[in-house]
Scaffold this active site. Structure first.
Site, PDB file in Angstrom:
ATOM      1  N   ASP A  24       0.216   5.400   0.582  1.00 42.39           N
ATOM      2  CA  ASP A  24      -0.863   6.233   1.103  1.00 42.39           C
ATOM      3  C   ASP A  24      -0.641   7.725   0.976  1.00 42.39           C
ATOM      4  O   ASP A  24       0.446   8.242   1.293  1.00 42.39           O
ATOM      5  CB  ASP A  24      -1.052   5.967   2.602  1.00 42.39           C
ATOM      6  CG  ASP A  24      -1.611   4.606   2.906  1.00 42.39           C
ATOM      7  OD1 ASP A  24      -2.258   4.014   2.022  1.00 42.39           O
ATOM      8  OD2 ASP A  24      -1.406   4.134   4.039  1.00 42.39           O
TER       9      ASP A  24
ATOM     10  N   TRP B 110      -8.661   8.969  16.579  1.00 42.18           N
ATOM     11  CA  TRP B 110      -7.219   9.220  16.478  1.00 42.18           C
ATOM     12  C   TRP B 110      -6.838  10.328  15.491  1.00 42.18           C
ATOM     13  O   TRP B 110      -5.743  10.886  15.589  1.00 42.18           O
ATOM     14  CB  TRP B 110      -6.486   7.948  16.055  1.00 42.18           C
ATOM     15  CG  TRP B 110      -6.837   7.447  14.685  1.00 42.18           C
ATOM     16  CD1 TRP B 110      -7.817   6.565  14.371  1.00 42.18           C
ATOM     17  CD2 TRP B 110      -6.225   7.803  13.440  1.00 42.18           C
ATOM     18  NE1 TRP B 110      -7.868   6.342  13.016  1.00 42.18           N
ATOM     19  CE2 TRP B 110      -6.893   7.092  12.426  1.00 42.18           C
ATOM     20  CE3 TRP B 110      -5.179   8.650  13.083  1.00 42.18           C
ATOM     21  CZ2 TRP B 110      -6.554   7.206  11.072  1.00 42.18           C
ATOM     22  CZ3 TRP B 110      -4.833   8.764  11.735  1.00 42.18           C
ATOM     23  CH2 TRP B 110      -5.512   8.050  10.747  1.00 42.18           C
TER      24      TRP B 110
ATOM     25  N   ARG C 200      10.257   5.856  19.728  1.00 47.66           N
ATOM     26  CA  ARG C 200       9.423   4.770  19.203  1.00 47.66           C
ATOM     27  C   ARG C 200      10.226   3.491  19.017  1.00 47.66           C
ATOM     28  O   ARG C 200       9.708   2.387  19.188  1.00 47.66           O
ATOM     29  CB  ARG C 200       8.819   5.213  17.874  1.00 47.66           C
ATOM     30  CG  ARG C 200       7.959   4.187  17.159  1.00 47.66           C
ATOM     31  CD  ARG C 200       7.395   4.809  15.887  1.00 47.66           C
ATOM     32  NE  ARG C 200       6.553   3.893  15.143  1.00 47.66           N
ATOM     33  CZ  ARG C 200       5.928   4.225  14.000  1.00 47.66           C
ATOM     34  NH1 ARG C 200       6.052   5.443  13.517  1.00 47.66           N
ATOM     35  NH2 ARG C 200       5.178   3.336  13.385  1.00 47.66           N
TER      36      ARG C 200
ATOM     37  N   GLY D  67      -4.656  13.582  17.956  1.00 42.33           N
ATOM     38  CA  GLY D  67      -4.571  12.335  18.704  1.00 42.33           C
ATOM     39  C   GLY D  67      -5.894  11.835  19.242  1.00 42.33           C
ATOM     40  O   GLY D  67      -5.914  11.004  20.159  1.00 42.33           O
TER      41      GLY D  67
ATOM     42  N   GLU E 213       5.596   6.185   8.544  1.00 43.81           N
ATOM     43  CA  GLU E 213       4.813   7.390   8.385  1.00 43.81           C
ATOM     44  C   GLU E 213       5.668   8.658   8.308  1.00 43.81           C
ATOM     45  O   GLU E 213       6.651   8.796   9.034  1.00 43.81           O
ATOM     46  CB  GLU E 213       3.830   7.554   9.548  1.00 43.81           C
ATOM     47  CG  GLU E 213       2.927   6.357   9.806  1.00 43.81           C
ATOM     48  CD  GLU E 213       3.486   5.393  10.843  1.00 43.81           C
ATOM     49  OE1 GLU E 213       4.721   5.417  11.096  1.00 43.81           O
ATOM     50  OE2 GLU E 213       2.691   4.606  11.398  1.00 43.81           O
TER      51      GLU E 213
ATOM     52  N   HIS F 194      -0.838  12.934   5.663  1.00 47.83           N
ATOM     53  CA  HIS F 194      -0.232  11.727   6.230  1.00 47.83           C
ATOM     54  C   HIS F 194       0.175  10.807   5.079  1.00 47.83           C
ATOM     55  O   HIS F 194      -0.638  10.485   4.212  1.00 47.83           O
ATOM     56  CB  HIS F 194      -1.256  11.030   7.130  1.00 47.83           C
ATOM     57  CG  HIS F 194      -0.815   9.736   7.717  1.00 47.83           C
ATOM     58  ND1 HIS F 194      -0.268   9.633   8.979  1.00 47.83           N
ATOM     59  CD2 HIS F 194      -0.847   8.470   7.225  1.00 47.83           C
ATOM     60  CE1 HIS F 194       0.012   8.358   9.238  1.00 47.83           C
ATOM     61  NE2 HIS F 194      -0.322   7.641   8.183  1.00 47.83           N
ATOM     62  N   THR F 195       1.435  10.375   5.052  1.00 44.39           N
ATOM     63  CA  THR F 195       1.919   9.441   4.039  1.00 44.39           C
ATOM     64  C   THR F 195       2.471   8.194   4.721  1.00 44.39           C
ATOM     65  O   THR F 195       2.987   8.255   5.840  1.00 44.39           O
ATOM     66  CB  THR F 195       3.014  10.060   3.151  1.00 44.39           C
ATOM     67  OG1 THR F 195       4.188  10.311   3.940  1.00 44.39           O
ATOM     68  CG2 THR F 195       2.536  11.367   2.520  1.00 44.39           C
ATOM     69  N   ASN F 196       2.343   7.067   4.018  1.00 40.15           N
ATOM     70  CA  ASN F 196       2.856   5.812   4.566  1.00 40.15           C
ATOM     71  C   ASN F 196       3.062   4.843   3.413  1.00 40.15           C
ATOM     72  O   ASN F 196       2.531   5.044   2.312  1.00 40.15           O
ATOM     73  CB  ASN F 196       1.871   5.229   5.581  1.00 40.15           C
ATOM     74  CG  ASN F 196       2.500   4.228   6.541  1.00 40.15           C
ATOM     75  OD1 ASN F 196       3.697   3.926   6.450  1.00 40.15           O
ATOM     76  ND2 ASN F 196       1.712   3.712   7.463  1.00 40.15           N
TER      77      ASN F 196
ATOM     78  N   GLU G 174      -3.164  10.263   2.996  1.00 43.57           N
ATOM     79  CA  GLU G 174      -4.341  10.423   3.844  1.00 43.57           C
ATOM     80  C   GLU G 174      -4.349  11.846   4.372  1.00 43.57           C
ATOM     81  O   GLU G 174      -3.300  12.372   4.786  1.00 43.57           O
ATOM     82  CB  GLU G 174      -4.337   9.426   5.009  1.00 43.57           C
ATOM     83  CG  GLU G 174      -4.442   7.977   4.560  1.00 43.57           C
ATOM     84  CD  GLU G 174      -4.478   6.990   5.714  1.00 43.57           C
ATOM     85  OE1 GLU G 174      -4.883   5.842   5.488  1.00 43.57           O
ATOM     86  OE2 GLU G 174      -4.100   7.378   6.849  1.00 43.57           O
TER      87      GLU G 174
ATOM     88  N   GLU H 112       0.850  -1.198   0.000  1.00 46.73           N
ATOM     89  CA  GLU H 112       0.000   0.000   0.000  1.00 46.73           C
ATOM     90  C   GLU H 112       0.883   1.244   0.000  1.00 46.73           C
ATOM     91  O   GLU H 112       1.932   1.271   0.646  1.00 46.73           O
ATOM     92  CB  GLU H 112      -0.900  -0.015   1.238  1.00 46.73           C
ATOM     93  CG  GLU H 112      -1.894   1.122   1.328  1.00 46.73           C
ATOM     94  CD  GLU H 112      -2.858   0.943   2.500  1.00 46.73           C
ATOM     95  OE1 GLU H 112      -3.308   1.970   3.041  1.00 46.73           O
ATOM     96  OE2 GLU H 112      -3.159  -0.205   2.878  1.00 46.73           O
TER      97      GLU H 112
END
Length: 294
Positions: free
Chosen positions: A105, A197, A280, A201, A132, A120-122, A107, A103
């Protein structure tokens, strides 16, 4: 508009010029299917204009191209939901179907009135995502249509807004980093609810008294390796042939001007980059983050 935003509007060359020459006009009516909540999708102008509406927490809409493909360029123009769009997600992306999916993305995460959207990209490959990057747009994406393009070949994936590259993800599969090369994809457009979300957030919820929330699309363009020409078994190898237009050596890198544009966007408008999120990854980063991405 600041100097950096004005500079981003300079015409891109090389890769984007090739994409513009090679794009093939499609039509939402003839080249796509509504696969979710068709009552919330409307087309007019002979199928060149599309609206997708979010009317409740469980009722948005989705459009999917008829073609499945591996590699090429897909683009459309979008005018995002106006006003208070908190909790809404409008999308343009490519995806395979089934387990361990691939995929790519775009978004667009809504916000309260007067506050900016999040772009938002992924990218997912072999079912592995979590790559992301997020940006603030340098323009109002609700005031007019803007062009969003995904370019994908064996070397790299590039996300463009109005011909300006905002992100590159290179193919480091030889170093063990998953990259989509074998699964047939569709191109999708959709709108859906994600108030848990999507906005700050999940702190800001959707004001359902403002529904329906409407996103508008125009002028879908596809220049892809159509798997119908080769069959499912033959598509990956045929689309990987070096004779395809997108496999030209100069399409494995951005031009110098595009690199300047990319750096200006990433320096001025990035709000999240998984490669910079050491917390993270417990003080480390994924291996591709230490490799060249441009």
């Amino acid at each position: 508009m600041g100097r950096s935003a004005k500079a981003l509007r300079l015409a891109a060359v090389t890769l984007m010029a090739v994409l513009e020459l090679s794009l093939v006009a499609a039509n939402f009516l003839g080249d796509c299917d509504i696969t979710w909540e068709p009552q919330n999708a409307k087309m007019d102008e002979g199928g060149n204009h599309l609206t997708l509406s979010l009317v409740s927490n469980s009722s948005g809409s989705m459009l999917r191209t008829k073609k499945q493909f591996i590699f090429g360029s897909v683009s459309t123009r979008i005018k995002l939901v106006t006003g208070n769009s908190a909790g809404t997600v409008t999308t343009y992306y490519t995806s395979s179907i089934g387990d361990n999916h691939d995929e790519i993305d775009f978004e667009f995460l809504g916000n309260e009135t007067g506050k900016p959207y999040t772009v938002h990209t992924n990218v997912f490959a072999d079912g592995i995502g979590q790559k992301e990057m997020q940006f603030r747009p340098w323009f109002d994406p609700t005031a007019d249509y803007h062009n969003y393009t995904i370019f994908w070949n064996q070397c790299m994936i590039v996300w463009f807004i109005d011909d300006i590259p905002i992100r590159v993800f290179r193919n480091y599969s030889a170093q063990g980093v998953p990259f989509p090369t074998r699964r047939q994809m569709y191109a999708f457009s959709s709108i859906w609810a994600a108030e848990d979300w999507a906005t700050q957030g999940g702190r800001v919820k959707t004001d359902w008294t403002k529904a329906p929330f409407v996103a508008e699309y125009r002028d879908i363009n596809l220049r892809v390796c159509d798997c119908a020409s080769y069959g499912a078994a033959g598509c990956p190898d045929s689309c990987a042939s070096s004779s395809n237009w997108y496999a030209a050596p100069d399409l494995c890198q951005l031009s110098e001007k595009q690199l300047r544009q990319l750096h200006a966007v990433q320096l001025g408008y990035t709000i999240y980059d998984y490669c910079a999120d050491g917390k993270r990854y417990n003080g480390t980063v994924p291996p591709e983050c230490s490799m060249r991405q441009y």
